[in-house]
Design an enzyme around this catalytic site. Sequence first.
Site, short mmCIF file in Angstrom:
data_model
loop_
_atom_site.label_atom_id
_atom_site.label_comp_id
_atom_site.label_asym_id
_atom_site.label_seq_id
_atom_site.Cartn_x
_atom_site.Cartn_y
_atom_site.Cartn_z
CG ASP A 286 -1.94 0.78 1.03
OD1 ASP A 286 -2.24 1.31 0.16
OD2 ASP A 286 -2.56 1.33 1.66
CG ASN B 64 0.72 3.62 4.05
OD1 ASN B 64 0.25 4.22 5.31
ND2 ASN B 64 0.19 3.39 3.68
CG ASP C 286 0.03 0.72 7.93
OD1 ASP C 286 -0.33 -0.18 8.41
OD2 ASP C 286 -0.67 1.56 6.97
#
Length: 330
Positions: A201, A206, A222
């Site tokens: 992701d 992030n 993350d």
Amino acid sequence: MATPPFENLTPDRILDALDSVGLMPDGRLLTLNSYENRVYQVGIEDGPMVVVKFYRPGRWPDEAIGEEHRFVAELAEREIPVVAPLVLRNATLHRHADLRFAVFPRVGGRAPELSDAATLEWMGRFLGRIHAVGALAPYHVRPTLDIASFGEEPRDWLLANGFIPDDLLPAWRGIVEQALDGVRRCFDRAGAFTPIRLHGDCHGGNVLWSESPPNPGPQFVDFDDSRMGPAVQDLWMLLSGTREDMSRQLGDVLAGYEDFHDFSLRELHLIEALRTLRLIHYSAWIARRWDDPAFPAAFPWFNTQRYWQDRILELREQIPLMDERPLWST
């Protein structure tokens, strides 16, 4: 009605959880932006602030969280700028009452300037290093990003659970089928590829960017969505704008990436297919969590007539993009 997740996650329980792993909170507690899990910044007596993540019940088995933690630790050991969970009492995954949690060091930074060529090249170098490590061994528990898991299964779940308005159901079902046919054509054009462990992701939210020592540059955070998949999955979400803009940005990323890991240009056929899968998966992701009070509050426009009309139009616009030539000629 299912019991809402995190219903019993009170401030006292958060502080008690940290105390259970030997950390002494000083009372400072700040909620950080997260929907999938619950994440807090907590002050610690006689120590730096930490970030504690409470995992959504039922999403990942312990073994899958353990695989993610070991991968991120493996990256950190090679001095790749990732934020790895702290080892406390010989473990990174902990349990308090009915919730699982992990503790991370607090890392500051801002969003990266993704329009800047030097920034993209810098990030590309570290993504190349992440993927070089990710290719060394597979995940055994965490899933693979594929058409079945990110397209067909979410489609079937939405249909089975009655989220699509009756009057829009034929149009939505038809456009999703056309979209998935386009995804399959893209995967066919790309041919066989070797899935590797990914961030999963990797968008600008992030990545934390720091200008100051000791770690200037990007910090990747993350890895909760980490899974097996094609390398381009961690590249395409960094691209935006016109086709020309994205081609330039891709060139900047790959200029750094290929210093550390080979990139198969055949995977460029997958960019619009992966974007399409994400669109389908995203609707099901919100729908599956509609019993969590945080979701209706954060996404009040979801599950309205207008929402599903917009999703139909979005996929209709996406379908021809999947049959265009890739950003770079292969």
